[in-house]
Write a protein that holds these residues in place. Structure first.
Motif, PDB file in Angstrom:
ATOM      1  N   GLY A 561       0.999  -1.155  -0.042  1.00  0.00           N
ATOM      2  CA  GLY A 561       0.233  -0.109  -0.020  1.00  0.00           C
ATOM      3  C   GLY A 561       0.935   1.364   0.185  1.00  0.00           C
ATOM      4  O   GLY A 561       0.474   2.442   0.380  1.00  0.00           O
ATOM      5  N   LYS A 562       2.199   1.332  -0.254  1.00  0.00           N
ATOM      6  CA  LYS A 562       3.067   2.379  -0.408  1.00  0.00           C
ATOM      7  C   LYS A 562       2.924   3.141  -1.709  1.00  0.00           C
ATOM      8  O   LYS A 562       2.384   2.396  -2.773  1.00  0.00           O
ATOM      9  CB  LYS A 562       4.371   1.858  -0.170  1.00  0.00           C
ATOM     10  CG  LYS A 562       4.740   1.266   1.386  1.00  0.00           C
ATOM     11  CD  LYS A 562       6.149   1.092   1.642  1.00  0.00           C
ATOM     12  CE  LYS A 562       6.157  -0.288   0.782  1.00  0.00           C
ATOM     13  NZ  LYS A 562       5.533  -1.512   1.108  1.00  0.00           N
ATOM     14  N   PRO A 563       3.300   4.390  -1.925  1.00  0.00           N
ATOM     15  CA  PRO A 563       2.912   4.973  -3.115  1.00  0.00           C
ATOM     16  C   PRO A 563       4.214   4.429  -4.070  1.00  0.00           C
ATOM     17  O   PRO A 563       3.765   4.324  -5.375  1.00  0.00           O
ATOM     18  CB  PRO A 563       3.388   6.641  -3.054  1.00  0.00           C
ATOM     19  CG  PRO A 563       4.403   6.416  -1.432  1.00  0.00           C
ATOM     20  CD  PRO A 563       3.687   5.174  -0.984  1.00  0.00           C
ATOM     21  N   PRO A 608       1.332   7.685  -7.058  1.00  0.00           N
ATOM     22  CA  PRO A 608       1.166   8.972  -6.411  1.00  0.00           C
ATOM     23  C   PRO A 608      -0.326   9.190  -6.019  1.00  0.00           C
ATOM     24  O   PRO A 608      -0.352   9.643  -4.945  1.00  0.00           O
ATOM     25  CB  PRO A 608       1.564  10.185  -7.365  1.00  0.00           C
ATOM     26  CG  PRO A 608       1.426   9.440  -8.665  1.00  0.00           C
ATOM     27  CD  PRO A 608       1.854   8.092  -8.684  1.00  0.00           C
ATOM     28  N   THR A 609      -1.204   8.912  -6.973  1.00  0.00           N
ATOM     29  CA  THR A 609      -2.591   8.963  -6.618  1.00  0.00           C
ATOM     30  C   THR A 609      -3.376   7.302  -6.885  1.00  0.00           C
ATOM     31  O   THR A 609      -2.916   6.826  -7.492  1.00  0.00           O
ATOM     32  CB  THR A 609      -3.309   9.900  -7.387  1.00  0.00           C
ATOM     33  OG1 THR A 609      -3.352   9.687  -8.593  1.00  0.00           O
ATOM     34  CG2 THR A 609      -2.381  11.205  -7.103  1.00  0.00           C
ATOM     35  N   LEU A 614       2.566   4.683 -12.501  1.00  0.00           N
ATOM     36  CA  LEU A 614       3.869   4.672 -13.356  1.00  0.00           C
ATOM     37  C   LEU A 614       4.687   3.680 -13.116  1.00  0.00           C
ATOM     38  O   LEU A 614       4.823   3.368 -11.843  1.00  0.00           O
ATOM     39  CB  LEU A 614       4.531   5.771 -13.176  1.00  0.00           C
ATOM     40  CG  LEU A 614       3.844   7.201 -13.486  1.00  0.00           C
ATOM     41  CD1 LEU A 614       4.589   8.228 -13.090  1.00  0.00           C
ATOM     42  CD2 LEU A 614       3.390   7.194 -14.963  1.00  0.00           C
ATOM     43  N   SER A 615       5.027   2.861 -14.103  1.00  0.00           N
ATOM     44  CA  SER A 615       6.091   1.465 -13.829  1.00  0.00           C
ATOM     45  C   SER A 615       7.198   1.583 -14.904  1.00  0.00           C
ATOM     46  O   SER A 615       6.863   1.983 -15.850  1.00  0.00           O
ATOM     47  CB  SER A 615       5.274   0.478 -14.043  1.00  0.00           C
ATOM     48  OG  SER A 615       4.680  -0.003 -15.134  1.00  0.00           O
ATOM     49  N   TRP A 643      -3.411   6.411 -16.315  1.00  0.00           N
ATOM     50  CA  TRP A 643      -4.315   7.415 -15.857  1.00  0.00           C
ATOM     51  C   TRP A 643      -5.565   7.225 -16.098  1.00  0.00           C
ATOM     52  O   TRP A 643      -6.245   7.218 -17.025  1.00  0.00           O
ATOM     53  CB  TRP A 643      -3.799   8.709 -16.515  1.00  0.00           C
ATOM     54  CG  TRP A 643      -4.530   9.963 -15.857  1.00  0.00           C
ATOM     55  CD1 TRP A 643      -4.765  10.076 -14.790  1.00  0.00           C
ATOM     56  CD2 TRP A 643      -4.833  11.223 -16.389  1.00  0.00           C
ATOM     57  NE1 TRP A 643      -5.338  11.460 -14.223  1.00  0.00           N
ATOM     58  CE2 TRP A 643      -5.196  11.998 -15.463  1.00  0.00           C
ATOM     59  CE3 TRP A 643      -4.687  11.632 -17.823  1.00  0.00           C
ATOM     60  CZ2 TRP A 643      -5.645  13.486 -15.770  1.00  0.00           C
ATOM     61  CZ3 TRP A 643      -5.052  12.896 -18.271  1.00  0.00           C
ATOM     62  CH2 TRP A 643      -5.611  13.772 -17.077  1.00  0.00           C
ATOM     63  N   MET A 644      -6.325   7.354 -14.948  1.00  0.00           N
ATOM     64  CA  MET A 644      -7.778   7.120 -14.559  1.00  0.00           C
ATOM     65  C   MET A 644      -8.308   8.706 -14.245  1.00  0.00           C
ATOM     66  O   MET A 644      -8.683   8.661 -13.000  1.00  0.00           O
ATOM     67  CB  MET A 644      -8.188   6.025 -13.977  1.00  0.00           C
ATOM     68  CG  MET A 644      -9.824   5.912 -14.039  1.00  0.00           C
ATOM     69  SD  MET A 644     -10.614   5.302 -15.345  1.00  0.00           S
ATOM     70  CE  MET A 644     -10.121   3.656 -15.449  1.00  0.00           C
ATOM     71  N   ALA A 645      -8.384   9.600 -15.232  1.00  0.00           N
ATOM     72  CA  ALA A 645      -8.779  10.888 -14.575  1.00  0.00           C
ATOM     73  C   ALA A 645     -10.304  10.796 -13.919  1.00  0.00           C
ATOM     74  O   ALA A 645     -10.471  11.779 -13.103  1.00  0.00           O
ATOM     75  CB  ALA A 645      -8.892  11.738 -15.701  1.00  0.00           C
ATOM     76  N   SER A 646     -11.160  10.165 -14.620  1.00  0.00           N
ATOM     77  CA  SER A 646     -12.580   9.922 -14.164  1.00  0.00           C
ATOM     78  C   SER A 646     -13.055   8.789 -14.740  1.00  0.00           C
ATOM     79  O   SER A 646     -12.603   8.151 -15.223  1.00  0.00           O
ATOM     80  CB  SER A 646     -13.430  11.066 -14.564  1.00  0.00           C
ATOM     81  OG  SER A 646     -13.672  11.166 -15.952  1.00  0.00           O
ATOM     82  N   SER A 647     -14.141   8.629 -14.266  1.00  0.00           N
ATOM     83  CA  SER A 647     -15.034   7.290 -14.662  1.00  0.00           C
ATOM     84  C   SER A 647     -15.246   7.490 -16.221  1.00  0.00           C
ATOM     85  O   SER A 647     -15.770   6.608 -16.599  1.00  0.00           O
ATOM     86  CB  SER A 647     -16.390   7.309 -13.961  1.00  0.00           C
ATOM     87  OG  SER A 647     -17.233   8.346 -13.908  1.00  0.00           O
TER      88      SER A 647
END
Length: 916
Positions: A561-563, A608-609, A614-615, A643-647
């Protein structure tokens, strides 16, 4: 077999209406009868089954009509059904039925009767008999199995069965890529494989993925970084393959296991018997198959179901008769035979057909071929009986012993095997000491896996220095009949494993054998293995792993669960072969050889969120021969962003790059054997390193030594973007694009050198609740890098409209497909080769109108028009169909219809040899 399929089909047709909660009146009485008798209550059925009775009236060419369709018979059945659940009381069924009408057809089922203490099964069984290492097996069988619970919580298992396929063992040298690597005999029975790399067991889905139909093995698991297999490594695979009359015999036996002395002692007894049919003189060495495919508007590839396809002029045994098959491969497009080397090229070792120009999507491709079943050297009848015990001395200490004796088999004599081990297990330390003595005359029951006749010592230990640091050690020193399966031996064709000095001069890196086909005469190979590793897993620190592996074979007549999250793995392997003792020190077989390989893998994931990830994965391999200056390097880089900016909005970006230069060993993707045979179609010696018009991609396959070898090289760069956006509830946009640059040379590679760019844009629009519109725009361009070779171009647009007024009994569907492009075609060879660009043009429009008349009745009509032009054909095709459908229940339909087909062909604007 045919009768059993009809039996299961009849059962399924009877129970389909019983599963419907809204069955029509004629079937409700049958439902009530089943319920009163307790039949099929809780039985679950999924899938579909379609039967068609039809008659044809043909004007024009009957052969052309039948050649362009696979469903021209009076009775056509297509089934895909899964049935599972109780039939009556304790009696149950699980069955899978598949019949496409023109592809592979199979029926797999298991009937079972169970109660509290007894289970009896009949059918297609996956039996994994464990408990005694020397008297066990893992196979797919067809027959009976009885499990009976005994007093004191003991267990009895007996079985009698027929074996469903041949067991294969195959070794493939690494080539500084992650794949694909090709298994020779297909199709492979699902889940039957055991995959190792340098004796380390690989896990399906975590370390590799495998296509069971085509036999393509990739070390690129889904959602995991690829793993490059160095040229100093050996991939060893054991698997079961199904094929023509490949059932090799019967297998039956029993096992009893009883707990004793207050459950401190587990005692097991096993008896196995394997009966094989007799002499090899009457057993078939090849099978025959006809595969049917629908054209795709491209050049392919078309992969056959069984492989390898044999060479022209092969001397074989087929249907019990010795004969020579001059032309074992025939390819037809719409019933017109194509010419090998002019219309298509074959890669027989991997069963692949690639055309030299596009095949119309309305065309039917028929491939008829003979395929190799495999070496027909099989052991005779064999028997193994064994005794095993597990004794718990105390909570930390345990003793294990396995003993078995065999008679018959490959050794045609009796032998024994013994394994004893002492295990110690404490919270911080675990260790195992094992002594093995498997005599050369001991014969294993043929099964999937890797069994060796060996004698010596094994040791393994793991010590947790702290909560975050652990050290492990594995050591073995054994006298064996077969060498360890690892990489470079300094001698082409002589890497460790099942090969022999007899391979000298006939280099075949894809060594394949049937299981236990031969028996070691003595334990004359000295094998040594030592693995040392350290794991460091501090919280919030990068995960570190260091491992050092040493393997060696010496002597014998067989080779060898770490960033954020971060991991670092380093592996160093030293491999050596000690050679033979003797006076001729100039002979390379008598000198010591080996290699040293280092592998570094780094993985980093940053989140980060909750919406951004990123990998990065980086791998580097370096290897060199310890007895020469030969070296090989390979690198891998994988970057991705999600990136899942929104649904309503998501974006995925990925970039993967693999490259290598040079190699220590010289594995390749199966070219011609000795300039003929498999690979180049039996007529040419092209290796499978590129399309035939690009032999530079994979070498020319010359075998006379007159041409300087090309330095092995490989580079594959792939960048991809996937975007999904939903601006409103009625509009959906999807965009995907890809840029791939591929080059290879020497004996590595499986594609032509090319740059490929493609994209697809899809728009979905629902203007009202009654209408939906879908549009697709696509473009694909593959440019070949060799001068004058041209490019494959495809541009397409597709449109689909669905309209059904709310509350209305009718609905309308219209589909439009437009495709335009070109592809290069090369006719002839050498100075006589001619290059042409063949245009491809497809237009297709179709529509369907359906009307619901109520009471389960509906009528439907379909109209369609197609026009296709290429170097193959120029035709206009009109189709029409009118039918009535009756909905018998939620799970069953009955329909009656009339179909009209008009297909008019003319000469293409640019006719080519073999056009239709």
């Amino acid at each position: 077999m045919r009768r059993s399929r009809w039996l299961w089909l009849t059962i399924c047709l009877l129970i389909l209406p019983a599963g419907s909660a809204h069955a029509s009146r004629p079937l409700r009485g049958l439902q009530r009868l089943f319920k009163d008798w307790g039949l099929f209550q809780g039985l679950q059925v999924s899938g579909s089954n379609t039967m068609t009775l039809q008659g044809n009236s043909i004007q024009g060419s009957e052969a052309a009509y039948q050649g362009q369709r696979w469903d021209t018979g009076n009775f056509v059945r297509r089934s895909s059904l899964h049935v599972e659940g109780p039939i009556w009381r304790n009696f149950g069924l699980q069955a899978d039925i598949s019949s496409s009408g023109w592809g592979p057809t199979y029926t797999r089922y298991v009937l079972g009767w169970t109660n509290k203490n007894t289970a009896l099964y009949y059918g297609d069984l996956n039996i994994n008999l464990r408990g005694n290492e020397f008297a066990g097996f893992n196979k797919t069988l067809k027959g009976w199995q009885l499990d009976q619970r005994l007093p004191l919580k003991g267990m009895l298992r007996t079985f009698y069965s027929e074996e469903k396929g041949l067991t294969r063992r195959q070794t493939i040298p690494g080539n500084n890529t992650s794949g694909p690597y090709f298994l020779t005999y297909t199709p492979i029975i699902d889940g039957s494989e055991v995959v190792r790399v340098d004796e380390q067991r690989m896990r399906f889905g975590e370390d590799y993925r495998l296509d069971y139909e085509t036999g393509q093995l990739w070390f690129e698991p889904v959602d995991r970084p690829p793993r490059i297999i160095p040229s100093t490594s050996v991939i060893s695979v054991s698997y079961q393959s199904a094929g023509w009359r490949s059932t090799p015999g019967k297998l039956y036996g029993a096992r009893v296991q009883m707990p004793l002395i207050d459950k401190k002692l587990d005692l097991g007894l096993t008896l196995l018997r394997q009966d094989r049919s007799g002499g090899s003189s009457s057993r078939d060495t090849v099978g025959y198959q006809e595969d049917i495919y629908q054209g795709s508007g491209t050049t392919g590839p078309f992969d056959v179901n069984y492989r390898p396809i044999i060479a022209n002029g092969s001397d074989v045994v087929y249907q019990g008769q010795q004969q020579v098959i001059e032309q074992p491969l025939a390819v037809l497009v719409d019933n017109v035979e194509q010419v090998e080397g002019v219309d298509y090229d074959s890669y027989r070792q991997i069963g692949r057909i690639i055309f030299r120009r596009a095949v119309p999507p309305t065309a039917l491709v028929v491939i008829r071929y003979y395929y190799d079943i495999g070496a027909d050297v099989r052991p005779g009848d064999s028997q193994v009986y064994g005794l095993d015990l597990r004794y718990r001395i105390n909570n930390d200490l345990g003793l294990t012993a396995d003993w078995a004796a065999s008679s018959g088999g490959a050794s045609a004599s009796s032998g024994s095997a013994l394994r004893t081990s002492l295990q110690y297990s404490a919270p911080k330390l675990s260790a195992t000491l094992e002594l093995r003595d498997v005599e050369p005359d001991f014969s294993y029951i043929e099964t999937v896996g890797f069994q060796r006749n060996e004698k010596g010592l094994n040791f393994a230990a793991q010590w947790e220095l702290s909560d975050y640091i652990s050290v492990y050690e594995r050591y073995s020193d054994l006298a064996s009949g077969q060498g360890l399966l690892f990489g470079y031996s300094g001698y082409s064709g002589y890497s460790g494993g099942y090969g022999s000095y007899g391979d000298y001069g006939g280099y075949n890196p894809y060594g394949v054998s049937t299981a236990q086909a031969t028996q070691p005469a003595s334990l004359d190979v000295s094998t040594m293995r030592n693995d040392l590793g350290v794991d460091v897993r501090y919280p919030s620190w990068p995960t570190l792993n260091y491992s050092h592996q040493t393997m060696a074979n010496r002597g014998g007549t067989r080779g060898s669960g770490k960033p954020y999250q971060m991991s670092l793995r380093y592996n160093n392997s030293t491999q050596s072969y000690g050679g033979l003792s003797g006076s001729d020190e100039s002979n390379p077989l008598y000198s010591a050889r080996g290699s040293d390989t280092s592998q570094l893998t780094t993985s980093l994931t940053y989140t980060p969120t909750d919406t951004l990830s990123l990998s990065a994965n980086i791998g580097r391999n370096r290897s060199h021969a310890t007895d020469s200056d030969v070296t090989g390097t390979s690198d891998m880089l994988q970057l991705s962003a999600r990136w899942m900016a929104s649904s309503n909005f998501s974006l995925n970006l990925s970039h993967t790059m693999s490259e290598s230069l040079g190699s220590v060993s010289s594995g390749f993707y199966g070219g011609g054997y000795g300039g003929g045979g498999y690979g180049g179609g039996g007529m040419y010696s092209y290796q499978y390193g590129g399309y035939p018009w690009n032999p530079g991609g994979g070498g020319t396959g010359d075998t006379d030594g007159s041409q300087e070898p090309t330095l092995n090289r490989y580079e594959d760069s792939n960048t991809r973007i996937d975007l999904s956006y939903r601006p409103t509830s009625r509009v959906t946009l999807s965009l995907s694009g890809q840029q791939r640059d591929y080059t290879s040379g020497g004996s590595v590679g499986y594609l032509a050198d090319s740059n490929q760019t493609s994209y697809n844009l899809s728009v979905g629009w629902q203007p009202t609740s009654e209408m939906s519109v879908t549009t697709l725009l696509g473009s694909d361009r593959m440019k070949f890098l060799e001068e004058g070779r041209g490019a494959v171009i495809n541009d397409m647009i597709a449109l689909s409209i669905n309209y059904r007024p709310e509350g209305a009994p009718w609905g309308l569907n219209v589909n439009l497909n437009r495709q335009k492009g070109s592809s290069p075609t090369y006719i002839g060879f050498g100075d006589q080769q001619i290059s042409r660009i063949v245009p491809t043009n497809l237009f297709d429009i179709s529509g369907q109108l359906s009307y619901d008349m109520g009471e389960g009745f509906s009528i439907y009509g379909r109209l369609g028009r197609s026009k296709f032009e290429s170097g193959y054909a120029n035709f206009n095709k009109d189709t029409g169909e009118l039918g009535v459908r009756y909905r018998m229940s939620d799970l069953a339909d009955l329909s009656f219809g009339y179909r009209y087909i008009r297909n008019i062909s003319t000469e293409p604007d640019l006719p080519l040899p073999g056009y239709i």
